[in-house]
Design a protein around this motif. Structure first.
Motif, PDB file in Angstrom:
ATOM      1  N   GLU A   1       0.832  -1.216   0.000  1.00 34.49           N
ATOM      2  CA  GLU A   1       0.000   0.000   0.000  1.00 34.49           C
ATOM      3  C   GLU A   1       0.858   1.254   0.000  1.00 34.49           C
ATOM      4  O   GLU A   1       0.358   2.363   0.186  1.00 34.49           O
ATOM      5  CB  GLU A   1      -0.892   0.008   1.253  1.00 34.49           C
ATOM      6  CG  GLU A   1      -1.967  -1.071   1.232  1.00 34.49           C
ATOM      7  CD  GLU A   1      -2.590  -1.276   2.621  1.00 34.49           C
ATOM      8  OE1 GLU A   1      -2.480  -0.349   3.463  1.00 34.49           O
ATOM      9  OE2 GLU A   1      -3.169  -2.353   2.835  1.00 34.49           O
ATOM     10  N   GLY A   2       2.135   1.074  -0.129  1.00 36.40           N
ATOM     11  CA  GLY A   2       3.010   2.234  -0.200  1.00 36.40           C
ATOM     12  C   GLY A   2       3.475   2.755   1.144  1.00 36.40           C
ATOM     13  O   GLY A   2       4.051   3.833   1.238  1.00 36.40           O
ATOM     14  N   GLU A   3       3.196   2.004   2.207  1.00 32.71           N
ATOM     15  CA  GLU A   3       3.619   2.453   3.534  1.00 32.71           C
ATOM     16  C   GLU A   3       5.056   2.011   3.818  1.00 32.71           C
ATOM     17  O   GLU A   3       5.397   0.849   3.603  1.00 32.71           O
ATOM     18  CB  GLU A   3       2.726   1.823   4.614  1.00 32.71           C
ATOM     19  CG  GLU A   3       1.287   2.261   4.580  1.00 32.71           C
ATOM     20  CD  GLU A   3       1.095   3.651   5.165  1.00 32.71           C
ATOM     21  OE1 GLU A   3       2.094   4.248   5.622  1.00 32.71           O
ATOM     22  OE2 GLU A   3      -0.053   4.122   5.155  1.00 32.71           O
ATOM     23  N   PRO A   4       5.879   2.895   4.333  1.00 32.10           N
ATOM     24  CA  PRO A   4       7.184   2.435   4.798  1.00 32.10           C
ATOM     25  C   PRO A   4       7.014   1.662   6.094  1.00 32.10           C
ATOM     26  O   PRO A   4       6.289   2.114   6.989  1.00 32.10           O
ATOM     27  CB  PRO A   4       7.961   3.732   5.047  1.00 32.10           C
ATOM     28  CG  PRO A   4       6.915   4.779   5.246  1.00 32.10           C
ATOM     29  CD  PRO A   4       5.664   4.330   4.537  1.00 32.10           C
ATOM     30  N   VAL A   5       7.619   0.473   6.205  1.00 33.81           N
ATOM     31  CA  VAL A   5       7.456  -0.304   7.435  1.00 33.81           C
ATOM     32  C   VAL A   5       8.801  -0.724   8.005  1.00 33.81           C
ATOM     33  O   VAL A   5       9.785  -0.867   7.295  1.00 33.81           O
ATOM     34  CB  VAL A   5       6.586  -1.578   7.219  1.00 33.81           C
ATOM     35  CG1 VAL A   5       5.206  -1.213   6.720  1.00 33.81           C
ATOM     36  CG2 VAL A   5       7.256  -2.547   6.270  1.00 33.81           C
ATOM     37  N   ILE A   6       8.789  -0.885   9.327  1.00 35.37           N
ATOM     38  CA  ILE A   6       9.938  -1.443  10.034  1.00 35.37           C
ATOM     39  C   ILE A   6       9.500  -2.786  10.597  1.00 35.37           C
ATOM     40  O   ILE A   6       8.549  -2.840  11.384  1.00 35.37           O
ATOM     41  CB  ILE A   6      10.374  -0.531  11.218  1.00 35.37           C
ATOM     42  CG1 ILE A   6      10.641   0.901  10.748  1.00 35.37           C
ATOM     43  CG2 ILE A   6      11.583  -1.132  11.934  1.00 35.37           C
ATOM     44  CD1 ILE A   6      11.892   1.100   9.963  1.00 35.37           C
ATOM     45  N   LEU A   7      10.161  -3.823  10.186  1.00 36.74           N
ATOM     46  CA  LEU A   7       9.821  -5.155  10.664  1.00 36.74           C
ATOM     47  C   LEU A   7      10.511  -5.385  12.009  1.00 36.74           C
ATOM     48  O   LEU A   7      11.730  -5.321  12.113  1.00 36.74           O
ATOM     49  CB  LEU A   7      10.287  -6.204   9.649  1.00 36.74           C
ATOM     50  CG  LEU A   7      10.044  -7.671  10.020  1.00 36.74           C
ATOM     51  CD1 LEU A   7       8.549  -7.969  10.148  1.00 36.74           C
ATOM     52  CD2 LEU A   7      10.684  -8.598   8.994  1.00 36.74           C
ATOM     53  N   VAL A   8       9.700  -5.616  13.044  1.00 32.43           N
ATOM     54  CA  VAL A   8      10.234  -5.831  14.382  1.00 32.43           C
ATOM     55  C   VAL A   8      10.031  -7.294  14.774  1.00 32.43           C
ATOM     56  O   VAL A   8       8.926  -7.817  14.702  1.00 32.43           O
ATOM     57  CB  VAL A   8       9.539  -4.918  15.420  1.00 32.43           C
ATOM     58  CG1 VAL A   8      10.123  -5.148  16.802  1.00 32.43           C
ATOM     59  CG2 VAL A   8       9.655  -3.468  15.016  1.00 32.43           C
TER      60      VAL A   8
ATOM     61  N   ALA B   1      10.383  -6.342   1.925  1.00 26.49           N
ATOM     62  CA  ALA B   1       9.373  -5.284   1.833  1.00 26.49           C
ATOM     63  C   ALA B   1       9.657  -4.117   2.788  1.00 26.49           C
ATOM     64  O   ALA B   1       9.256  -2.988   2.543  1.00 26.49           O
ATOM     65  CB  ALA B   1       7.986  -5.866   2.145  1.00 26.49           C
ATOM     66  N   ALA B   2      10.385  -4.396   3.873  1.00 26.29           N
ATOM     67  CA  ALA B   2      10.546  -3.379   4.920  1.00 26.29           C
ATOM     68  C   ALA B   2      11.625  -2.358   4.557  1.00 26.29           C
ATOM     69  O   ALA B   2      12.525  -2.635   3.772  1.00 26.29           O
ATOM     70  CB  ALA B   2      10.906  -4.058   6.235  1.00 26.29           C
TER      71      ALA B   2
END
Ligand code: ADP
Ligand code: MG
Ligand code: MG
Length: 895
Positions: A425-432, A446-447
């Motif tokens: 969806e175009g969101e920047p994410v941080i995988l925790v 993806a992150a």
């Protein structure tokens, strides 16, 4: 055999024999600096001990002799009950190594000499000070049992820490200094019990036995598991051995007029000149760095003890002048008398490395060649990452390990699947995660960044993130990660899915909320938006100066891997001298996919030719843009490489779609044909299947269309006043016959298109199949240049699937020290490198002057660049951001 050296007998160039610490203690002694007397037991003695399991003949006698002369010099005997000499036993290998035994202080104390020490300390002073002397003696004794127990006899350190915490609690204090002599006497008893419980024996009272056991423990720590693994990874030879330094103790814990500290001759963070360091009054050894009490900045020492301060500053200047570099120093003040306990050329940040090298050139201490030695490409790469702008009040909530550099901001997610969804969806994410495993791979891709609460620099997360060039902080153990509940807690905060965090993969710091990110000044300089002559930014000026020298020195040219005009233009600003790899497959994607589909499905020659004809002008336009961006510089274009089915829909999806459509009674003739083609082209091992030159030989007209597009583009650029130097590169060749066949067809087309336009087109090949490297002499007959595709060459030489193995098991290989770094990151010199060397030699023998380059990821890796310089390649090619790194390293390879 001489196994023991007095400090006066050594010097700084004897690091192999005396270790770093010993060599530098000797150097300071000979410079006339106040180093407590002592001696060094050589690495040779250590090696002999490790080989046979016992001290070599003569060692005991030599130690005895040197100890006696030390005792004479000090006028005291080791552990003497009335007036004891105490010593420290300090390890010190050529390279400092985590996992090796550290230091034991106060060797020589026992139940009787502790009394003598107290008298020694109180001698000649008033009664108040002698109360302090008692305290001091018992404090020194408890430290000995603690250090000796922990490092010589492997007693768990926490037990001692518990006991001292307990004593402080009983006293109602947090400060060690509040424990008085009686408290410490009690603590010594408690420590002795702990010691006996874990070792099955009493704490050794005999001073010489303490000394010998400590020396032996240092020898043996060379083979401690962590040290062994570290050496394997860093390729430090396993047979160097460690030296042992025995040094007369001086005491920083004798009262307020004593203390201990560390000093740097320049700021190790920024490189700025000035006085940097920390001082702690009434303290011993590691107290300064252990953080148990608050240190004061070194400048404060001027107020506390001006004589020692001035003396120290004088020595710091001497040392820097002498070592011609930033030095770090450990010192102790015993009742107003300054002692120098250690110095070495100090570690520094990447920015400081450049700034200091530049300053030292200005000061005339080193020349520019030496300045090039003092910096490296890894540091430059670090300086090019975007940075957090921390001038506002952002406080980190946790600090882990900077596992893969960069500054990443995004929404927190706790699963790979959610990372993929949100990213789509175009969101920047941080995988925790607590730690990652191979199932997290898609989420990691993806992150924007990866944050784990467990694991070090070689954990799965760290290794994979570095491989992907993705920001990663690992082992942030203050984070309590609860994946099922989709939250983590840290320092009283609870962070749930969707909350924003910022992570700094260089420092390992973790921030809540969004920290603004800014491009680094060094990148602004390379981009040309920051003029080094105009700015007073010391880092930019230093980088400019050193880069200019690297460019002047280097023999290797540096090209870039770029597929678009925009990338090419940026790389050119970064100093690229051409394109070493222009991939053409992306030119078949997007809205051109349909044309490609038609090409693949073509039932007749006419249909196929139609789609090729439609692709031709599109490709030509792409090449025109690239040639213009690289006007006047060589551009290597690789003919299409990946298997064609990569351009078709995936099999499973298509099968389902067709089945559903059939169910609904729709007309699916077209889809069925597509499905049949996908089935026909399906490969079990696509990477070893129909790709590269094989495609060119199997699909008529495909390579011909590309060759025509390249030649026509070049002619067009030249016709409009530009200059184009295309080099056509045939991928995946393993036999000269493949190349000959493609070349014959290509030459015909080129001759026809080029005519008398003056355009010259070279035809060469990639060397990426091991067989090509081994038959390079034959292949060179048909190739005007070689470009080593070291990614595939590594994949095929090791039999490692590049797309799978890094996440699947490289962490284990790194843990075991099978290699210190992934062979996809840095060239494997012995194996893959050997193939490169053979091909370069045999290729040049068959065709003198054969142009040689490399276009794998390795082209931007510092160590690999040095290797390519050594084997005599003409150029390396790497991604635009790596171009400055390659320029720097190519220069460094020559000095
Ligand atoms: P490391 O390699 O971990 O720095 P060191 O051998 O330098 O270990 O010693 C640890 C600490 O003990 C340092 O702070 C050092 O200055 C101090 N130290 C070592 N030897 C002596 C000594 N003879 N007298 C006083 N302090 C010492
Ligand atoms: Mg030290
Ligand atoms: Mg390849």
């Amino acid at each position: 055999n001489k196994y023991v050296y007095d400090f006066a007998e050594g010097n700084k160039d004897l690091k192999d024999l005396l270790g770093g610490k010993g060599a530098n203690l000797a150097e300071m002694t000979n410079l006339g600096l106040p180093v407590p007397p002592g001696f060094t037991i050589t690495t040779e003695a250590c090696k002999a001990y490790l080989a046979t399991g016992r001290e070599p003949d003569g060692l005991a006698e030599q130690i005895e002799a040197h100890l006696e002369s030390l005792e004479r010099g000090m006028g005291r005997k080791l552990g003497d009950p009335d007036d004891p000499l105490l010593v420290s036993v300090r390890s010190g290998a050529k390279f400092s190594m985590p996992g090796m035994m550290e230091t034991v202080l106060n060797v020589g104390l026992n139940d009787r000499s502790v009394v003598g020490l107290s008298r020694q300390a109180g001698g000649g002073t008033d009664s108040a000070a002698s109360g302090g002397a008692d305290r001091f003696a018992w404090d020194s004794y408890r430290r000995l049992i603690q250090m000796f127990g922990k490092t010589v006899c492997e007693v768990p350190g926490e037990e001692f820490e518990h006991a001292i915490d307990e004593a402080k609690r009983a006293k109602g204090t947090h400060n060690d200094l509040d424990l008085d002599a009686d408290d410490l006497r009690g603590l010594v008893d408690a420590y002795k019990k702990i010691f006996a419980k874990h070792t099955g024996r009493e704490f050794p009272q005999e001073p010489r036995e303490q000394l010998d056991l400590a020396i032996r423990a240092v020898f043996e720590s060379w083979n401690a598991e962590r040290a062994v693994v570290y050496r394997r990874q860093e390729r430090i030879p396993a047979d160097l051995g460690t030296a042992v330094n025995v040094v007369a103790m001086v005491f920083g814990n004798l009262g307020p007029d004593s203390g201990t500290g560390v000093a740097f001759t320049r700021d190790p963070a920024s490189g700025a000149q000035g006085i940097y360091g920390d001082y702690l009054a009434n303290a011993q050894g590691e107290d300064v760095v252990a953080g148990i009490r608050n240190t004061v900045p070194l400048q404060e020492l001027e107020r506390i003890d001006k004589t020692s301060y001035d003396e120290l500053l004088g020595y710091m200047a001497r040392l820097e002048e002498h070592y011609k570099d930033l030095c770090d120093i450990e010192f102790t003040i015993e009742r107003g008398k300054l002692w120098m306990l250690q110095t070495r050329v100090g570690k520094r940040t990447a920015a400081a490395a450049f700034v200091i090298a530049g300053q030292l050139v200005d000061e005339g201490l080193i020349d520019l060649d030496e300045a090039l030695h003092r910096v490296n490409g890894a540091q430059l790469a670090q300086l090019m990452f975007p940075r957090f702008q921390l001038d506002h009040d952002f406080e980190p909530v946790a600090r882990g390990i900077g596992a893969s550099p960069g500054a990443a901001v995004g929404k927190v997610v706790f699963s790979s699947g959610r990372a993929v969804e949100l990213a789509a969806e175009g969101e920047p994410v941080i995988l925790v995660r607590r730690e990652t495993n191979p199932d997290d791979l898609n989420g990691m891709i993806a992150a924007k960044g990866i944050l784990t609460s467990r694991g070090g620099k070689t954990s799965h997360a760290a290794v994979v993130a570095r491989g992907m060039g993705k920001t990663c902080v690992s082992g942030a153990d203050e984070l309590d990660v609860n994946v099922p509940a989709k939250k983590f807690t840290v320092g009283g905060h609870t962070v749930g899915e969707g909350d924003i965090v910022s992570i700094d993969g260089t420092t390992g710091k973790v921030y809540l909320g969004e920290v603004p990110v800014m491009p680094s000044e060094v990148v602004q300089y390379f981009e040309g938006t920051l003029d080094p002559e105009q700015t007073d930014h010391p880092l930019v000026r230093a980088v400019h100066r050193i880069m200019s020298h690297a460019d002047a020195m280097r023999r290797l040219r540096v090209r870039t891997n770029a597929d678009t005009g925009a990338d090419a233009a940026r790389a050119r600003r970064f100093g690229a001298e051409g394109i070493g790899l222009c991939r053409t497959e992306h030119m078949f994607l997007g809205d051109r996919r349909e044309l490609v589909e038609r090409l693949i499905l073509a039932a007749t020659d006419a249909e196929r030719e139609d789609s090729l004809a439609a692709l031709l002008p599109l490709q030509r336009a792409d090449f025109i843009e690239i040639f213009r961006a690289m006007d006047g510089l060589p551009v290597t274009v690789r003919l299409i490489d990946p298997p064609l089915h990569e351009f078709l829909p995936p099999l499973e999806q298509l099968a389902v779609d067709v089945a559903v459509a059939q169910e609904r009674g729709e007309d699916v003739a077209k889809e069925e044909a597509l499905l049949a083609a996908v089935r026909r082209m399906h490969e079990e091992n696509p990477m070893l299947g129909l790709r590269g030159v094989r495609l060119g030989l199997v699909i008529p007209g495909l390579f011909a269309m590309q060759v025509r597009a390249i030649a026509e583009a070049a002619v067009e650029v030249v016709r409009t006043g530009g200059s184009a130097c295309p080099e056509i590169m045939v991928p995946l060749v393993g036999a000269v016959q493949e190349l000959e066949t493609v070349r014959a067809e290509a030459e015909k087309i080129i001759a026809e298109v080029v005519g008398d336009s003056g355009v010259e087109v070279l035809i060469g090949t990639m060397i990426e199949v091991p067989r090509a490297a081994l038959t390079a002499g034959q292949i060179a007959e048909a190739a005007q240049f070689f470009s080593f595709g070291t990614n595939d060459l590594t994949q095929m030489a090791w039999g490692f699937s590049r797309d799978d193995v890094e996440g699947a098991f490289f962490w284990r290989y790194l843990e075991l020290g099978i290699f210190g770094i992934s062979p996809f990151e840095s060239i494997d010199r012995e194996g893959v490198g050997r193939l490169v060397r053979i091909a370069a030699e045999e290729g040049r023998a068959a065709r003198p002057g054969l142009k040689l380059g490399v276009c794998g990821e390795h082209g931007g890796d510092p160590d690999s660049v040095h290797f390519f310089h050594e084997v005599g390649l003409d150029y390396v090619s790497c991604s635009p951001f790596r171009v400055p790194v390659a320029r720097l390293e190519a220069g460094r390879a020559t000095v």
